[in-house]
Design a protein around this motif. Structure first.
Motif, PDB file in Angstrom:
ATOM      1  N   GLY A  33      74.029  45.024 -18.144  1.00 47.03           N
ATOM      2  CA  GLY A  33      74.467  45.824 -18.842  1.00 47.03           C
ATOM      3  C   GLY A  33      75.056  45.574 -20.143  1.00 47.03           C
ATOM      4  O   GLY A  33      74.404  44.916 -20.823  1.00 47.03           O
ATOM      5  N   SER A  34      76.343  46.222 -20.389  1.00 42.53           N
ATOM      6  CA  SER A  34      76.737  45.788 -21.709  1.00 42.53           C
ATOM      7  C   SER A  34      77.241  44.315 -22.015  1.00 42.53           C
ATOM      8  O   SER A  34      77.456  43.750 -21.100  1.00 42.53           O
ATOM      9  CB  SER A  34      78.276  46.621 -21.773  1.00 42.53           C
ATOM     10  N   PRO A  35      77.422  44.089 -23.348  1.00 40.66           N
ATOM     11  CA  PRO A  35      77.232  42.670 -23.641  1.00 40.66           C
ATOM     12  C   PRO A  35      78.776  42.293 -23.629  1.00 40.66           C
ATOM     13  O   PRO A  35      79.812  43.175 -23.493  1.00 40.66           O
ATOM     14  CB  PRO A  35      77.127  42.817 -25.042  1.00 40.66           C
TER      15      PRO A  35
ATOM     16  N   ALA B 202      79.313  48.337 -16.998  1.00 36.59           N
ATOM     17  CA  ALA B 202      79.226  49.164 -18.347  1.00 36.59           C
ATOM     18  C   ALA B 202      80.794  49.308 -18.881  1.00 36.59           C
ATOM     19  O   ALA B 202      81.640  49.238 -17.861  1.00 36.59           O
ATOM     20  CB  ALA B 202      79.033  50.428 -18.114  1.00 36.59           C
ATOM     21  N   LEU B 203      80.866  48.935 -20.358  1.00 34.14           N
ATOM     22  CA  LEU B 203      82.241  48.889 -20.630  1.00 34.14           C
ATOM     23  C   LEU B 203      82.591  50.435 -20.525  1.00 34.14           C
ATOM     24  O   LEU B 203      81.800  51.474 -20.748  1.00 34.14           O
ATOM     25  CB  LEU B 203      82.204  48.573 -22.227  1.00 34.14           C
ATOM     26  N   GLN B 204      83.753  50.866 -20.278  1.00 34.66           N
ATOM     27  CA  GLN B 204      84.314  52.152 -20.116  1.00 34.66           C
ATOM     28  C   GLN B 204      84.136  52.685 -21.278  1.00 34.66           C
ATOM     29  O   GLN B 204      84.448  52.265 -22.492  1.00 34.66           O
ATOM     30  CB  GLN B 204      85.735  51.926 -19.852  1.00 34.66           C
TER      31      GLN B 204
ATOM     32  N   THR C 199      78.529  55.417 -23.145  1.00 42.67           N
ATOM     33  CA  THR C 199      77.763  56.304 -22.425  1.00 42.67           C
ATOM     34  C   THR C 199      76.226  55.719 -22.216  1.00 42.67           C
ATOM     35  O   THR C 199      75.915  56.091 -21.128  1.00 42.67           O
ATOM     36  CB  THR C 199      77.651  57.541 -23.735  1.00 42.67           C
ATOM     37  N   LEU C 200      75.722  54.724 -23.323  1.00 45.17           N
ATOM     38  CA  LEU C 200      74.556  54.401 -23.062  1.00 45.17           C
ATOM     39  C   LEU C 200      74.340  53.433 -21.724  1.00 45.17           C
ATOM     40  O   LEU C 200      73.453  53.942 -20.918  1.00 45.17           O
ATOM     41  CB  LEU C 200      74.225  53.570 -24.333  1.00 45.17           C
ATOM     42  N   TYR C 201      75.150  52.752 -21.620  1.00 39.87           N
ATOM     43  CA  TYR C 201      74.986  51.870 -20.320  1.00 39.87           C
ATOM     44  C   TYR C 201      75.375  52.343 -19.331  1.00 39.87           C
ATOM     45  O   TYR C 201      74.661  52.197 -17.960  1.00 39.87           O
ATOM     46  CB  TYR C 201      75.438  50.423 -20.558  1.00 39.87           C
ATOM     47  N   THR C 202      76.511  53.430 -19.059  1.00 44.17           N
ATOM     48  CA  THR C 202      76.861  53.997 -18.032  1.00 44.17           C
ATOM     49  C   THR C 202      75.965  54.862 -17.480  1.00 44.17           C
ATOM     50  O   THR C 202      75.509  55.003 -16.386  1.00 44.17           O
ATOM     51  CB  THR C 202      78.251  54.908 -18.189  1.00 44.17           C
TER      52      THR C 202
ATOM     53  N   THR D 146      73.285  51.981 -33.894  1.00 44.93           N
ATOM     54  CA  THR D 146      72.870  51.874 -32.250  1.00 44.93           C
ATOM     55  C   THR D 146      73.577  53.201 -31.765  1.00 44.93           C
ATOM     56  O   THR D 146      73.156  54.238 -31.353  1.00 44.93           O
ATOM     57  CB  THR D 146      73.281  50.613 -31.711  1.00 44.93           C
ATOM     58  N   CYS D 147      74.807  52.848 -31.097  1.00 42.92           N
ATOM     59  CA  CYS D 147      75.609  54.058 -30.323  1.00 42.92           C
ATOM     60  C   CYS D 147      76.366  54.770 -31.253  1.00 42.92           C
ATOM     61  O   CYS D 147      76.682  54.176 -32.409  1.00 42.92           O
ATOM     62  CB  CYS D 147      76.619  53.413 -29.103  1.00 42.92           C
ATOM     63  N   ASP D 148      76.882  55.906 -30.926  1.00 41.53           N
ATOM     64  CA  ASP D 148      77.488  56.845 -31.658  1.00 41.53           C
ATOM     65  C   ASP D 148      79.041  56.157 -32.275  1.00 41.53           C
ATOM     66  O   ASP D 148      79.421  56.226 -33.437  1.00 41.53           O
ATOM     67  CB  ASP D 148      77.870  58.203 -31.187  1.00 41.53           C
TER      68      ASP D 148
ATOM     69  N   LEU E  61      84.817  47.072 -26.849  1.00 41.57           N
ATOM     70  CA  LEU E  61      84.291  46.023 -27.818  1.00 41.57           C
ATOM     71  C   LEU E  61      84.319  46.600 -29.291  1.00 41.57           C
ATOM     72  O   LEU E  61      84.783  45.840 -30.050  1.00 41.57           O
ATOM     73  CB  LEU E  61      82.686  45.935 -27.334  1.00 41.57           C
ATOM     74  N   ILE E  62      84.073  47.666 -29.471  1.00 41.01           N
ATOM     75  CA  ILE E  62      84.508  48.152 -30.873  1.00 41.01           C
ATOM     76  C   ILE E  62      85.982  48.355 -31.250  1.00 41.01           C
ATOM     77  O   ILE E  62      86.289  47.908 -32.350  1.00 41.01           O
ATOM     78  CB  ILE E  62      84.000  49.756 -30.753  1.00 41.01           C
ATOM     79  N   LYS E  63      86.934  48.823 -30.341  1.00 43.60           N
ATOM     80  CA  LYS E  63      88.362  48.733 -30.517  1.00 43.60           C
ATOM     81  C   LYS E  63      88.667  47.286 -30.867  1.00 43.60           C
ATOM     82  O   LYS E  63      89.635  47.060 -31.698  1.00 43.60           O
ATOM     83  CB  LYS E  63      88.970  49.228 -29.346  1.00 43.60           C
TER      84      LYS E  63
HETATM   85  S1  BJ8 Z   1      71.451  45.939 -28.624  1.00 44.95           S
HETATM   86  S2  BJ8 Z   1      74.089  46.621 -26.313  1.00 44.95           S
HETATM   87  S3  BJ8 Z   1      74.726  44.454 -29.176  1.00 44.95           S
HETATM   88  S4  BJ8 Z   1      73.855  48.070 -29.529  1.00 44.95           S
HETATM   89  S5  BJ8 Z   1      79.299  48.794 -25.284  1.00 44.95           S
HETATM   90  S6  BJ8 Z   1      79.477  49.615 -28.812  1.00 44.95           S
HETATM   91  S7  BJ8 Z   1      76.451  50.394 -26.797  1.00 44.95           S
HETATM   92  S8  BJ8 Z   1      79.699  51.867 -26.491  1.00 44.95           S
HETATM   93  S9  BJ8 Z   1      77.171  46.863 -28.062  1.00 44.95           S
HETATM   94 FE1  BJ8 Z   1      75.260  46.408 -28.090  1.00 44.95          FE
HETATM   95 FE2  BJ8 Z   1      73.074  45.999 -30.119  1.00 44.95          FE
HETATM   96 FE3  BJ8 Z   1      72.501  47.540 -27.862  1.00 44.95          FE
HETATM   97 FE4  BJ8 Z   1      73.032  45.087 -27.575  1.00 44.95          FE
HETATM   98 FE5  BJ8 Z   1      78.362  51.171 -28.177  1.00 44.95          FE
HETATM   99 FE6  BJ8 Z   1      78.308  50.688 -25.480  1.00 44.95          FE
HETATM  100 FE7  BJ8 Z   1      80.367  50.089 -26.756  1.00 44.95          FE
HETATM  101 FE8  BJ8 Z   1      78.044  48.687 -27.135  1.00 44.95          FE
END
Ligand code: BJ8
Length: 426
Positions: A283-285, A372-374, A377-380, A143-145, A116-118
């Protein structure tokens, strides 16, 4: 040559690659969506939205910006939509669900970053995302690192990031921090849009956002029927479109579709046969156009009946109170509403376990697929807790990315899982 070429050119898109992307999307949509049987008529609107995903909606936003509105990009359901609308802003979800621009993204991000980030990085660096180009401000969150560090680089590239400091516990101190961050976002939005956010404007905006949530809740409740009146794929698409369509039009069109679904439920008309294994995905969006898991599940005979996800229940589960006693009260109520969201970035996060069990029971799910998206870490990690909470209940853990390389392997696992679910139902 498309009618929109001039607009895309002015937005700085790479036209040849963009054309390739739209062709790819069109083919994927044809193969995944338009081959489904017995879809509700009301899906025609959402098909149209997708056919114009980089066209008409972008033109609407371009025109609205010319008339003085500002585009506000977001990546997370913690960013209060009410504030954006109250500032006369256009709320635009920027998460991306396709593998695009990965080599460019990997010049800034480690290879083991989630897809998702990439993808949002890749879309920007490959000049393929018109949505990013029609924003005046992009709101990120701690949110996540992976996201936190990506936003640092994204801020340097785009020059228009505002970061909300999201606490990772819901303690009194965490709540106070978040309340202050909501107030800081209000000020930032006022500066960018030139619109003073008042309690009255917030009440109006809240009604609009709540109406959208109520329509999404209505859709979710209709999926509890057996047979389910709409496919999981179509419901997922609607939840994805909710992040960038005009909210008033979206709500009206979704309620119209739900009226049709009411009739289907009464007549026991469904998209999968009655008794098909009912699966809750958790799990992950899944950002648009990430339809991979639902497609694999439903072409293997499952009916996906719910998404415990940000592109799903986490986005619409809670409404915001609609009556405010002044601006300070409004900001407090909005801040508190957003802290009811149960993202795995919080610790502890027991509400999520409770919500999964509740959804499973309400939707009469026969099995849960934890997605969980590969490299997430959070959702895995939370997948282990969810499995423990569910005890003997059928549970399949899936870790994947946006590529189709593992599709065959996943399909084999899904088919075996569905077979087990069917045997348990007998
Ligand atoms: S409230 S799930 S939209 S942070 S899948 S980028 S958590 S490494 S998307 Fe999220 Fe807001 Fe939480 Fe929802 Fe990081 Fe995991 Fe990638 Fe994620």
């Amino acid at each position: 040559m498309s009618n929109y070429d001039q607009m895309w050119k002015e937005l700085g898109l790479d036209l040849p690659s963009h054309e390739g992307l739209l062709n790819f999307l069109g083919e994927a949509y044809q193969g995944i969506y338009l081959t489904q049987k017995n879809r509700p008529k009301g899906m025609e609107y959402f098909d149209f939205v997708i056919s114009e995903v980089h066209g008409l909606r972008i033109k609407e936003i371009v025109d609205a910006r010319k008339a003085g509105k500002k585009g506000i990009g977001t990546f997370c359901v913690y960013v209060p939509e009410e504030l954006v609308l109250a500032a006369n802003g256009i709320y635009i979800g920027l998460c991306a669900g396709a593998e695009v621009g990965t080599p460019q993204a990997e010049q800034y991000l480690p290879r083991n970053t989630c897809a998702l980030i990439k993808a949002f990085f890749g879309f920007k660096l490959a000049n393929l995302c018109p949505y990013g180009e029609v924003t005046d401000l992009i709101v990120g969150e701690t949110t996540c690192d992976g996201k936190k560090k990506a936003y640092e680089a994204f801020g340097e590239i785009t020059g228009k990031m505002h970061i909300m400091d999201l606490p990772n516990t819901k303690s009194a101190e965490g709540r106070a921090l978040w309340r202050a961050e909501v107030a800081r976002l209000k000020e930032k939005l006022e500066t960018v849009t030139g619109v003073k956010i008042t309690a009255e404007r917030l009440a109006e905006a809240t009604k609009i956002v709540n109406d959208k949530r109520r329509a999404l809740q209505r859709l979710a409740a209709l999926r509890a029927a057996d047979p389910t009146p709409i496919s999981g794929l179509d419901a997922l698409l609607i939840n994805q479109v909710a992040f960038y369509d005009d909210p008033l039009r979206f709500t009206a069109m979704l309620n119209k579709l739900c009226d049709e679904l009411d009739g289907r439920v009464k007549d026991k008309v469904g998209v999968a046969p009655m008794g098909a294994p009912r699966i809750l995905v958790s799990g992950s969006p899944m950002a648009i156009p990430n339809w991979k898991l639902h497609h694999l599940l439903e072409t293997s005979g499952a009916a996906v009946v719910g998404e415990e996800s940000c592109v799903g229940a986490r986005n619409y589960r809670a409404l915001t109170p609609e009556k405010f006693d002044g601006i300070e009260d409004a900001l407090t109520k909005i801040a508190e509403r957003y802290l009811t969201i149960d993202c795995a970035c919080f610790t502890p996060n027991d509400e999520r376990l409770e919500n999964i069990v509740k959804m499973r029971d309400e939707l009469k799910a026969d099995g849960i697929v934890h997605y969980a998206l590969q490299f997430c870490t959070l959702y895995t990690s939370e997948g282990f807790k969810v499995a423990k909470e569910l005890k003997e209940f059928p549970f399949l853990r899936v870790e994947t990315d946006y590529s189709m390389e593992d599709a065959g392997q996943l399909k084999t696992r899904i088919e075996a899982f569905l077979e087990m679910v069917r045997n348990r139902k007998k």
